[in-house]
Design a protein around this motif. Structure first.
Motif: not given
Length: 130
Positions: A59-61, A66-68, A73-76
């Motif tokens: 959806a482009g959020e 990395q942003e997600l 709040g979790l490790a990439e």
């Protein structure tokens, strides 16, 4: 008293592993799960989370993993690995979620099946003849 030749030894090929900090008995690799066994809720939750993350990225959020990862709040590395569950074969997802079949592999190993072909995914995930 029994003599040494009267002793019967029973060897059961099981492995003890820690899962979520608790010891769990794992069956041998060539063992098919029984039909009355239900799916591990951690796998169901991880698949749902992965699909939610995939939809948010499509959806482009978020433009990168990395942003997600920062947003949830979790490790990439963890997010990247778990996100692969959203790309499993439709048959595997159907058997895991709708059929509630127990996987023959752990959640960690299930994350790495997405790189295989769809048929190989089903064979490795359930290790049982269809």
């Amino acid at each position: 008293m029994t003599r040494s030749n009267d002793t019967i030894r029973v060897l059961i090929p099981l492995k003890l592993r820690k899962k979520n900090g608790r010891p769990k008995i794992m069956p041998p690799a060539d063992c098919c799960p029984s039909e009355d066994q239900t799916q591990d809720p951690h796998i169901l939750r991880a698949i749902g989370r992965a699909w939610g993350w995939r939809r948010r990225m499509e959806a482009g959020e978020f433009s990168t993993i990395q942003e997600l990862a920062e947003a949830v709040g979790l490790a990439e590395r963890h997010v990247s690995r778990q996100l692969r569950l959203a790309y499993l074969a439709p048959e595997v997802l159907k058997r895991l979620t709708c059929g509630r079949e127990a996987s023959a592999v752990s959640l960690y190993d299930l994350c790495f099946l997405a790189v295989d072909t769809w048929q190989e995914q089903a064979e490795r995930a359930f290790r049982c003849p269809e």
